[in-house]
Design an enzyme around this catalytic site. Structure first.
Site, PDB file in Angstrom:
ATOM      1  N   MET A  13       0.826  -1.204   0.000  1.00 34.90           N
ATOM      2  CA  MET A  13       0.000   0.000   0.000  1.00 34.90           C
ATOM      3  C   MET A  13       0.865   1.261   0.000  1.00 34.90           C
ATOM      4  O   MET A  13       0.599   2.216  -0.735  1.00 34.90           O
ATOM      5  CB  MET A  13      -0.915   0.015   1.229  1.00 34.90           C
ATOM      6  CG  MET A  13      -2.015  -1.016   1.213  1.00 34.90           C
ATOM      7  SD  MET A  13      -3.323  -0.666   0.016  1.00 34.90           S
ATOM      8  CE  MET A  13      -4.118   0.747   0.787  1.00 34.90           C
ATOM      9  N   ASP A  27       4.657  21.489  -4.958  1.00 34.35           N
ATOM     10  CA  ASP A  27       5.432  22.683  -5.284  1.00 34.35           C
ATOM     11  C   ASP A  27       6.803  22.217  -5.765  1.00 34.35           C
ATOM     12  O   ASP A  27       7.303  21.193  -5.316  1.00 34.35           O
ATOM     13  CB  ASP A  27       5.561  23.560  -4.026  1.00 34.35           C
ATOM     14  CG  ASP A  27       6.231  24.890  -4.331  1.00 34.35           C
ATOM     15  OD1 ASP A  27       7.469  24.885  -4.410  1.00 34.35           O
ATOM     16  OD2 ASP A  27       5.534  25.898  -4.462  1.00 34.35           O
ATOM     17  N   LEU A  73       2.612   1.753   8.252  1.00 35.08           N
ATOM     18  CA  LEU A  73       3.298   0.603   8.834  1.00 35.08           C
ATOM     19  C   LEU A  73       2.305  -0.455   9.294  1.00 35.08           C
ATOM     20  O   LEU A  73       1.094  -0.198   9.337  1.00 35.08           O
ATOM     21  CB  LEU A  73       4.166   1.088   9.999  1.00 35.08           C
ATOM     22  CG  LEU A  73       5.304   2.041   9.584  1.00 35.08           C
ATOM     23  CD1 LEU A  73       5.944   2.698  10.799  1.00 35.08           C
ATOM     24  CD2 LEU A  73       6.340   1.306   8.754  1.00 35.08           C
ATOM     25  N   LYS A 182     -11.997   3.507  11.376  1.00 40.46           N
ATOM     26  CA  LYS A 182     -11.444   2.522  10.431  1.00 40.46           C
ATOM     27  C   LYS A 182     -11.611   1.106  10.965  1.00 40.46           C
ATOM     28  O   LYS A 182     -12.019   0.186  10.233  1.00 40.46           O
ATOM     29  CB  LYS A 182      -9.958   2.825  10.189  1.00 40.46           C
ATOM     30  CG  LYS A 182      -9.175   1.727   9.442  1.00 40.46           C
ATOM     31  CD  LYS A 182      -9.660   1.549   8.018  1.00 40.46           C
ATOM     32  CE  LYS A 182      -8.936   0.396   7.303  1.00 40.46           C
ATOM     33  NZ  LYS A 182      -7.505   0.646   7.131  1.00 40.46           N
ATOM     34  N   ASN A 185     -15.283   0.152  10.754  1.00 34.38           N
ATOM     35  CA  ASN A 185     -15.658  -0.059   9.354  1.00 34.38           C
ATOM     36  C   ASN A 185     -15.180  -1.421   8.868  1.00 34.38           C
ATOM     37  O   ASN A 185     -15.928  -2.163   8.213  1.00 34.38           O
ATOM     38  CB  ASN A 185     -15.045   1.042   8.487  1.00 34.38           C
ATOM     39  CG  ASN A 185     -15.201   0.754   7.001  1.00 34.38           C
ATOM     40  OD1 ASN A 185     -16.259   0.957   6.422  1.00 34.38           O
ATOM     41  ND2 ASN A 185     -14.139   0.272   6.370  1.00 34.38           N
ATOM     42  N   ASN A 186     -13.928  -1.768   9.192  1.00 36.72           N
ATOM     43  CA  ASN A 186     -13.391  -3.039   8.719  1.00 36.72           C
ATOM     44  C   ASN A 186     -14.078  -4.225   9.387  1.00 36.72           C
ATOM     45  O   ASN A 186     -14.184  -5.302   8.796  1.00 36.72           O
ATOM     46  CB  ASN A 186     -11.882  -3.087   8.932  1.00 36.72           C
ATOM     47  CG  ASN A 186     -11.141  -2.378   7.812  1.00 36.72           C
ATOM     48  OD1 ASN A 186     -11.737  -1.580   7.093  1.00 36.72           O
ATOM     49  ND2 ASN A 186      -9.859  -2.635   7.670  1.00 36.72           N
ATOM     50  N   TYR A 187     -14.531  -4.030  10.624  1.00 35.74           N
ATOM     51  CA  TYR A 187     -15.321  -5.083  11.263  1.00 35.74           C
ATOM     52  C   TYR A 187     -16.604  -5.343  10.473  1.00 35.74           C
ATOM     53  O   TYR A 187     -16.943  -6.495  10.183  1.00 35.74           O
ATOM     54  CB  TYR A 187     -15.651  -4.703  12.706  1.00 35.74           C
ATOM     55  CG  TYR A 187     -16.841  -5.443  13.273  1.00 35.74           C
ATOM     56  CD1 TYR A 187     -16.939  -6.831  13.180  1.00 35.74           C
ATOM     57  CD2 TYR A 187     -17.888  -4.753  13.882  1.00 35.74           C
ATOM     58  CE1 TYR A 187     -18.039  -7.517  13.682  1.00 35.74           C
ATOM     59  CE2 TYR A 187     -18.989  -5.434  14.382  1.00 35.74           C
ATOM     60  CZ  TYR A 187     -19.059  -6.803  14.278  1.00 35.74           C
ATOM     61  OH  TYR A 187     -20.150  -7.477  14.755  1.00 35.74           O
ATOM     62  N   LYS A 252      -6.012  -8.465  12.049  1.00 35.44           N
ATOM     63  CA  LYS A 252      -5.413  -7.448  12.915  1.00 35.44           C
ATOM     64  C   LYS A 252      -6.407  -6.323  13.181  1.00 35.44           C
ATOM     65  O   LYS A 252      -6.569  -5.863  14.322  1.00 35.44           O
ATOM     66  CB  LYS A 252      -4.160  -6.884  12.269  1.00 35.44           C
ATOM     67  CG  LYS A 252      -3.433  -5.834  13.102  1.00 35.44           C
ATOM     68  CD  LYS A 252      -2.613  -4.894  12.249  1.00 35.44           C
ATOM     69  CE  LYS A 252      -3.487  -3.964  11.444  1.00 35.44           C
ATOM     70  NZ  LYS A 252      -2.741  -2.915  10.726  1.00 35.44           N
TER      71      LYS A 252
END
Length: 306
Positions: A13, A27, A73, A182, A185-187, A252
């Site tokens: 990722m 810039d 990480l 997050k 949401n992933n659950y 995880k």
């Protein structure tokens, strides 16, 4: 906006996110440096991506005097160690520019994030938690959804950085709130993928056309991200089971969601069951297994045929 930006964690990722940020430098005076603690991985990136090689750090010393440091990480513990150092490594946070901003785009525990924010604030460094939603293809396309928690003025100042890597930015509130959202949401996604997998196995046992079953779900109340983007694309009819998000990473994130029960003071039973099943799948499947492999794991567990 002219600044010196560092990116730590150039994995599946992180590296495409770094490339998008590099390609959309805000810039001509903006400096970019990417780093991964695996020297072998860094050597491979320099070999395979010669255009990006000049922006890849030779060692951690190149991360000094950064105005912004982005971490992508495996977990919060790795983020904490990279910033605060260890017995073998000096603290990176003490080598950042004055009033620097840390953007943690990893999936970390919201409680740990709040504690880290307090430690960094004592060193005059601000923390934003900014986990992403979307798999490797979206990271490559620069179309990630990015949640971000932290002070509104800092979020807005960092907005161009976020929009170089994603297509949607959702401010979530105080520091730690994005990591909490997050995980939850992933659950919900993991539970939906698991429920869809069981439904497909039941449908197979009934000799139903599974493609039509998915069409029915997608036109009805059973629709979810798994039915829309995983079943036909990666799981059915000789699918590749390569949707771009590891099964262990999902477990995880479920563990992070489950850890919130201690703060909440109650134990959601479905979350507990979901976590248990995903952890058992991790024990049975190879380390590189994709999250869609939960379908094949459940088939083997239940003695069902795919």
């Amino acid at each position: 906006m002219s600044m010196r930006i560092g990116f730590i964690g150039l994995g599946q990722m992180g590296f495409p996110m770094f490339l998008n940020l590099l390609g959309k430098r805000l810039d001509t005076n903006t400096e970019m440096v990417g780093y991964d603690k695996s020297s072998d991985h860094m050597a491979g990136l320099r070999r395979d991506w010669p255009d990006a090689a000049p922006y890849l750090a030779q060692d951690e010393a190149a991360l000094a005097d950064l105005d912004v440091i982005i971490t992508m990480l495996p977990n919060g513990a790795a983020v904490r160690e990279s910033l605060l150092g260890s017995a073998d490594n000096p603290a990176l946070v003490d080598r950042l520019a004055s009033n620097a901003t840390v953007i943690d785009m990893s999936s970390s525990s919201p409680m740990d994030t709040r504690a880290l924010a307090d430690i960094l604030a004592e060193r005059n460094v601000q923390l934003l938690d900014a986990p992403v939603s979307g798999s490797v293809p979206k990271a490559r396309e620069g179309t990630l959804a990015i949640m971000v928690g932290g002070a509104t003025d800092i979020v807005e100042r960092m907005r161009p950085i976020f929009m170089a890597m994603g297509s949607k930015l959702i401010p979530t509130g105080a520091v730690g709130s994005a990591h909490g959202m997050k995980a939850l949401n992933n659950y919900v996604y993991a539970a939906g993928l698991l429920a869809m997998s069981e439904a497909l196995l039941l449908g197979k046992a009934l000799d139903l056309d599974l493609s039509v079953l998915i069409d029915v779900m997608n036109a009805s109340s059973g629709r979810n991200v798994a039915t829309e983007t995983k079943a036909k694309q990666h799981m059915l009819h000789g699918g590749d089971f390569k949707a771009g998000f590891g099964l262990r990473l999902m477990a995880k994130d479920l563990g992070i969601a489950a850890s919130l029960r201690e703060h909440a003071g109650f134990n959601p039973p479905q979350l507990d069951l979901c976590l248990s099943l995903w952890q058992q799948a991790c024990e049975q499947l190879p380390p590189e297994a994709d999250n869609t492999e939960i379908y094949r794991y459940m088939a083997a567990r239940l003695g069902a045929y795919l």
